[in-house]
Design a protein around this motif. Structure first.
Motif, PDB file in Angstrom:
ATOM      1  N   TYR A  99      11.039   0.693   9.711  1.00  0.00           N
ATOM      2  CA  TYR A  99      11.065  -0.538   9.544  1.00  0.00           C
ATOM      3  C   TYR A  99      12.123  -1.411   8.667  1.00  0.00           C
ATOM      4  N   GLY A 100      13.354  -0.589   8.836  1.00  0.00           N
ATOM      5  CA  GLY A 100      14.630  -1.082   8.107  1.00  0.00           C
ATOM      6  C   GLY A 100      14.634  -1.463   6.779  1.00  0.00           C
ATOM      7  N   LYS A 101      15.216  -2.654   6.323  1.00  0.00           N
ATOM      8  CA  LYS A 101      15.100  -2.678   4.864  1.00  0.00           C
ATOM      9  C   LYS A 101      13.815  -3.225   4.323  1.00  0.00           C
ATOM     10  N   VAL A 102      13.346  -2.590   3.421  1.00  0.00           N
ATOM     11  CA  VAL A 102      11.886  -2.772   2.934  1.00  0.00           C
ATOM     12  C   VAL A 102      12.359  -2.854   1.272  1.00  0.00           C
ATOM     13  N   SER A 103      11.260  -3.894   0.783  1.00  0.00           N
ATOM     14  CA  SER A 103      11.412  -3.550  -0.746  1.00  0.00           C
ATOM     15  C   SER A 103      10.603  -2.542  -1.308  1.00  0.00           C
ATOM     16  N   LEU A 104      10.669  -2.072  -2.619  1.00  0.00           N
ATOM     17  CA  LEU A 104       9.969  -0.876  -3.159  1.00  0.00           C
ATOM     18  C   LEU A 104       8.580  -1.053  -3.051  1.00  0.00           C
ATOM     19  N   THR A 105       8.125  -2.532  -3.321  1.00  0.00           N
ATOM     20  CA  THR A 105       6.904  -2.656  -3.227  1.00  0.00           C
ATOM     21  C   THR A 105       6.101  -2.480  -1.958  1.00  0.00           C
ATOM     22  N   ARG A 106       6.954  -2.876  -1.027  1.00  0.00           N
ATOM     23  CA  ARG A 106       6.214  -2.683   0.237  1.00  0.00           C
ATOM     24  C   ARG A 106       6.236  -1.254   0.723  1.00  0.00           C
ATOM     25  N   ALA A 107       7.357  -0.552   0.276  1.00  0.00           N
ATOM     26  CA  ALA A 107       7.464   0.976   0.530  1.00  0.00           C
ATOM     27  C   ALA A 107       6.291   1.680   0.044  1.00  0.00           C
ATOM     28  N   LEU A 108       5.667   1.215  -0.947  1.00  0.00           N
ATOM     29  CA  LEU A 108       4.692   1.945  -1.960  1.00  0.00           C
ATOM     30  C   LEU A 108       3.241   1.450  -0.985  1.00  0.00           C
ATOM     31  N   ALA A 109       3.249   0.146  -0.666  1.00  0.00           N
ATOM     32  CA  ALA A 109       2.133  -0.311  -0.233  1.00  0.00           C
ATOM     33  C   ALA A 109       1.763   0.255   1.075  1.00  0.00           C
ATOM     34  N   ASP A 110       2.677   0.355   1.703  1.00  0.00           N
ATOM     35  CA  ASP A 110       2.607   1.115   3.029  1.00  0.00           C
ATOM     36  C   ASP A 110       2.773   2.391   3.275  1.00  0.00           C
ATOM     37  N   SER A 111       2.810   3.198   1.953  1.00  0.00           N
ATOM     38  CA  SER A 111       3.098   4.597   1.901  1.00  0.00           C
ATOM     39  C   SER A 111       4.066   5.196   2.884  1.00  0.00           C
TER      40      SER A 111
ATOM     41  N   MET B 104       3.268  -3.083  -8.304  1.00  0.00           N
ATOM     42  CA  MET B 104       3.411  -2.634  -6.995  1.00  0.00           C
ATOM     43  C   MET B 104       2.100  -1.788  -6.590  1.00  0.00           C
ATOM     44  N   MET B 105       1.311  -1.145  -7.515  1.00  0.00           N
ATOM     45  CA  MET B 105       0.256  -0.408  -7.001  1.00  0.00           C
ATOM     46  C   MET B 105      -0.911  -1.447  -6.679  1.00  0.00           C
ATOM     47  N   GLU B 106      -1.020  -2.572  -7.367  1.00  0.00           N
ATOM     48  CA  GLU B 106      -2.128  -3.528  -7.028  1.00  0.00           C
ATOM     49  C   GLU B 106      -1.937  -4.070  -5.234  1.00  0.00           C
ATOM     50  N   LYS B 107      -0.699  -4.000  -4.977  1.00  0.00           N
ATOM     51  CA  LYS B 107      -0.410  -4.501  -3.647  1.00  0.00           C
ATOM     52  C   LYS B 107      -0.846  -3.447  -2.573  1.00  0.00           C
ATOM     53  N   VAL B 108      -0.890  -1.958  -3.277  1.00  0.00           N
ATOM     54  CA  VAL B 108      -1.487  -0.919  -2.415  1.00  0.00           C
ATOM     55  C   VAL B 108      -2.940  -1.393  -1.931  1.00  0.00           C
ATOM     56  N   VAL B 109      -3.464  -1.924  -2.913  1.00  0.00           N
ATOM     57  CA  VAL B 109      -5.128  -2.237  -2.647  1.00  0.00           C
ATOM     58  C   VAL B 109      -5.383  -3.642  -2.044  1.00  0.00           C
ATOM     59  N   SER B 110      -4.547  -4.666  -2.622  1.00  0.00           N
ATOM     60  CA  SER B 110      -4.675  -5.827  -2.034  1.00  0.00           C
ATOM     61  C   SER B 110      -3.934  -6.094  -0.601  1.00  0.00           C
ATOM     62  N   GLU B 111      -3.040  -5.402  -0.261  1.00  0.00           N
ATOM     63  CA  GLU B 111      -2.251  -5.556   1.255  1.00  0.00           C
ATOM     64  C   GLU B 111      -2.025  -4.395   1.913  1.00  0.00           C
TER      65      GLU B 111
ATOM     66  N   GLN C 224      -9.086  -7.534  -9.751  1.00  0.00           N
ATOM     67  CA  GLN C 224      -7.869  -6.929  -9.515  1.00  0.00           C
ATOM     68  C   GLN C 224      -7.945  -5.446  -9.601  1.00  0.00           C
ATOM     69  N   LEU C 225      -7.288  -4.557  -8.659  1.00  0.00           N
ATOM     70  CA  LEU C 225      -7.291  -3.252  -8.653  1.00  0.00           C
ATOM     71  C   LEU C 225      -6.138  -2.676  -8.301  1.00  0.00           C
ATOM     72  N   ALA C 226      -5.778  -1.676  -8.834  1.00  0.00           N
ATOM     73  CA  ALA C 226      -4.526  -0.986  -8.282  1.00  0.00           C
ATOM     74  C   ALA C 226      -4.775   0.571  -8.178  1.00  0.00           C
ATOM     75  N   GLY C 227      -4.022   1.191  -7.222  1.00  0.00           N
ATOM     76  CA  GLY C 227      -4.098   2.707  -6.911  1.00  0.00           C
ATOM     77  C   GLY C 227      -3.292   3.171  -5.916  1.00  0.00           C
ATOM     78  N   LYS C 228      -3.433   4.357  -5.361  1.00  0.00           N
ATOM     79  CA  LYS C 228      -2.669   4.639  -4.518  1.00  0.00           C
ATOM     80  C   LYS C 228      -3.373   6.033  -3.507  1.00  0.00           C
ATOM     81  N   THR C 229      -3.001   5.968  -2.256  1.00  0.00           N
ATOM     82  CA  THR C 229      -3.724   6.896  -1.337  1.00  0.00           C
ATOM     83  C   THR C 229      -3.098   8.114  -1.214  1.00  0.00           C
ATOM     84  N   GLY C 230      -3.484   9.181  -0.809  1.00  0.00           N
ATOM     85  CA  GLY C 230      -2.753  10.248  -0.401  1.00  0.00           C
ATOM     86  C   GLY C 230      -3.500  11.180   0.483  1.00  0.00           C
TER      87      GLY C 230
END
Length: 736
Positions: free
Chosen positions: A481-493, A595-602, A614-620
């Motif tokens: 995906y080329g250049k991505v922000s840290l936020t997007r990198a975490l949100a899209d795992s 950043m983790m809130e974006k994982v759930v919201s987006e 407002q929720l935050a988390g991470k899949t694995g």
């Protein structure tokens, strides 16, 4: 008329005697009765002895009878004397009744929830001494009707009962002493007292002691009978019954009827109804089998039999018996929880052994458990497995809910929620964490001053690992995906950006941050560290996320709040966990929450959303989907969910974004019923920057041979690398 006497001549015999006085001659002399012949002792004619062989046999038989009689009465006299001496000896060794009421070899643990309500018991519970006068008359009558209806009429032994037991045993094809014993209550008390031999843990284990006390040999039975006679001489009938009611084991760790009544019905033995009394008395024959916590229906059926016996023996009227039959006893709420389940097991295992698992004292432990939240977790687990998992699936799951300070509010260690002593997957199972580990990679970068808006290039990457060769991680989609922000990198795992950031800030720093947050297991040494190659338990992962929520301080999950001895107000120990030292600076933690809130919201955790919060988390998801995780938090609670097979069989069509997120949502939505909306303590990035690309053209690569070797290198490196970007599976979420 002439007098004939005048002309009669006197008899010659008359002249021999002198003349009699005239007075004597006035009356006519009566003829003298003939004297009775004097009886003389007649000699018995000697009995003729029969001769021959028959006579010899008769004489020999008579001689044997006389010999046996002489021996029997002498032996009987000696036996009675010895019996009296033995009874007398036992009599002198019997203590006062009050010393025999608490017969436990170990103490009890009473567990209280966060509001001070009893929710579980452990150990041997003793509810306090009761007597034949203070218990409910229904309970006393139920015991007598069930165990020994002639208790108040015999002398400690019941020959009729023994004969009846022998007859039944023989009719059922057993030995005369096998099966029914015909023991009186007094004899059962002798067995409970182990003939006065106290338990000595330095000599034998408790199990060995119990086995010795319950031996059914003839010699042992005879000793119990003699001991019973001594008790009958020493104590009154009511005192013997009192000992019995206090020492009998009644299942679920309850010693005595007061403890059993409290455990099963939440009330004193003085207040039990006929139906409850019958259920308690029914436990005497087989405490574990008929314990209502094991099988309530079986226990109620046994109680119905006791009610019938009470009616037949006149203890209950027909109307009372019908009422008891139509309204069987029900368990208290605490008893239905089957002694606290996984949470109680965990508290008992984490506390000091001498006050929990091996306590000889009666201990009270106040815990962090919130029973409302525990019910929410139990119901969520059941709902998902009933509605989204195929029948026959052996997949397992675990849930932990805690506050930001590490206070555990609920715990489910497997699909069967109401169990005790079972394998607890929330605490005991170490599993690879997959992408659920990635927040600690970004925490290290943010703590160094980088921003969620800083970018990293998602491109083919190959790293040469000494001793292993080149390793090329890849994303789930096999796209870059080329250049991505840290936020997007975490949100899209995304995997490659996580590895690059980890390599750039340093694996040692990432490892240190994760360890300080509470991941105590050995962490991977290679670059796959960033992708969750390390193993951890669910409670460790949930505690580490709680550290992120509380602003960057470490957390030690805890369930014990206060421990004290029963009857004392001063606690012996307090909380064994809570917030520890700071791991990352608070701004870094707040930006990580953003950043983790974006994982759930987006991003990949979208299925975890509920209620506009407002929720935050991470899949694995780990290699080959052997483990699937979702760990996250609201402003109020942190929850972690793990799903997988106990034998490491891969899940089919399941990632952390699927069923684990569903279980998490169902749990947290129930937990937050009635809880006001509250925003997450997050901080949005204030400026943009760029993370230096660690590849530098040296580690980067792609195409050609690198692309061909990519899959082989992944297999060589082994499990622990995330399969890439986590998406909702194409199927409906069922485990197939």
């Amino acid at each position: 008329m002439s007098d004939s006497r005048k002309g009669r001549r006197p008899l010659v015999a008359d002249k021999r005697y002198a003349a009699q006085p005239k007075k004597a001659r006035k009356t006519k002399a009566k003829p003298k009765a003939k004297p009775k012949p004097r009886k003389t002792a007649r000699r018995k004619a000697p009995t003729r002895r029969r001769g021959g062989i028959i006579g010899l046999i008769q004489r020999l038989f008579a001689w044997l009878l006389r010999l046996i009689w002489r021996v029997v009465w002498r032996v009987g006299a000696v036996a009675c004397l010895m019996l009296g001496l033995i009874v007398g000896y036992y009599y002198t060794t019997l203590p006062d009744v009050t010393e025999l009421l608490d017969g436990r070899a170990r103490g009890s643990v009473t567990l209280l929830d966060d509001s001070g309500q009893v929710f579980a018991w452990r150990g041997d519970q003793f509810g306090g001494a009761i007597t034949a006068d203070t218990v409910s008359p229904h309970l006393r009558n139920a015991i007598i009707a069930t165990e020994d209806k002639r208790f108040y009429r015999h002398f400690g032994l019941s020959p009729r009962g023994i004969a009846s037991a022998v007859r039944i045993n023989l009719s059922e094809g057993r030995g005369p002493l096998s099966g029914h014993g015909g023991s009186t209550i007094t004899q059962q008390v002798a067995k409970l007292l182990c003939l006065g031999v106290p338990y000595d843990p330095t000599v034998q284990t408790e199990a060995e002691y119990e086995t010795e006390c319950r031996r059914g040999t003839i010699k042992r039975k005879a000793s119990e009978a003699v001991y019973a006679l001594a008790m009958e001489a020493k104590y009154s009938k009511d005192e013997i019954l009192t000992i019995y009611m206090n020492r009998a084991f009644l299942g679920a760790g309850a010693r005595g009827f007061e403890a059993a009544s409290q455990r099963y019905f939440g009330k004193s033995a003085a207040n039990v109804t006929p139906a409850e009394s019958a259920m308690l008395a029914g436990l005497l024959v087989a405490p574990t089998r008929f314990a209502p916590t094991n099988d309530l229906t079986r226990s109620q059926n046994r109680a119905a039999t006791i009610v019938r016996l009470m009616n037949e023996q006149g203890y209950l009227s027909d109307a009372e018996a019908r009422s008891a039959q139509n309204n069987p006893a029900e368990l208290s709420e605490a008893a239905e929880a089957r002694a606290g389940g996984y949470f109680a097991d965990w508290v008992m295992s984490s506390g000091p052994e001498f006050f929990t698992r091996k306590t000889t004292e009666d201990v009270i432990i106040k815990t962090t458990l919130d029973q409302r939240i525990q019910r929410a977790a139990d119901e969520a687990m059941q709902w998902v497995f009933e509605n989204k998992i195929r029948d026959g699936s052996k997949a397992q799951a675990a849930i932990v809910v805690m506050s930001a300070d590490g206070a555990v509010r609920a715990m489910v260690g497997g699909r069967k929620t109401k169990v005790a002593g079972a394998f607890n997957r929330a605490v005991q199972a170490k599993r690879q964490t997959g992408s659920a580990f990635k927040p600690f990679v970004y925490a290290a970068a943010l703590d160094l001053g980088y921003s969620p808006n800083d970018t990293v290039t998602d491109e083919p990457l190959t790293i040469n690992i000494p001793g292993s060769g080149p390793w090329s991680p890849r994303n789930y989609t096999n796209r870059f995906y080329g250049k991505v922000s840290l936020t997007r990198a975490l949100a899209d795992s995304l995997n490659i950006p996580a590895v690059k950031v980890s390599e750039f800030v340093g694996r040692d720093l990432v490892r240190q941050v994760a360890s300080d947050f509470g991941l105590e297991s050995d962490l991977a040494a290679g670059p796959a560290l960033a992708l969750g190659a390390s193993e951890s338990t669910l409670i460790e992962m949930t505690g580490a996320y709680a550290g992120i929520l509380n602003g960057g301080s470490s957390v030690e999950p805890y369930g014990l709040v206060e421990l004290r001895l029963m009857g004392e107000d001063e606690p012996l120990m307090g909380t064994g966990g809570g917030i520890g030292e700071r791991v990352v600076q608070e701004p870094a933690a707040r930006q990580l929450i953003y950043m983790m809130e974006k994982v759930v919201s987006e991003g990949t955790g979208a299925r975890a959303q509920f209620g506009g919060r407002q929720l935050a988390g991470k899949t694995g998801t780990t290699q080959a989907a052997r483990d699937a995780w979702f760990v996250g938090f609201s402003a109020d609670y942190v929850a972690g969910v793990w799903m997988g097979y106990d034998d490491n069989t891969p899940l089919t069509g399941v990632t952390g974004a699927g069923l684990p997120a569903d279980i998490w949502r169902e749990t947290m939505s129930r937990v937050h019923e009635g809880v006001p909306l509250k925003p997450l303590p997050m901080m949005s990035p204030s400026q943009a920057g760029e993370v230096r690309d660690p590849s530098g053209g040296q580690q980067g690569g792609g195409g050609g041979a690198v692309g061909i070797l990519e899959g082989l290198l992944r297999d060589i490196l082994g499990g622990g690398t995330d399969s890439g970007r986590e998406r909702q599976p194409n199927v409906s979420g069922s485990d197939r």
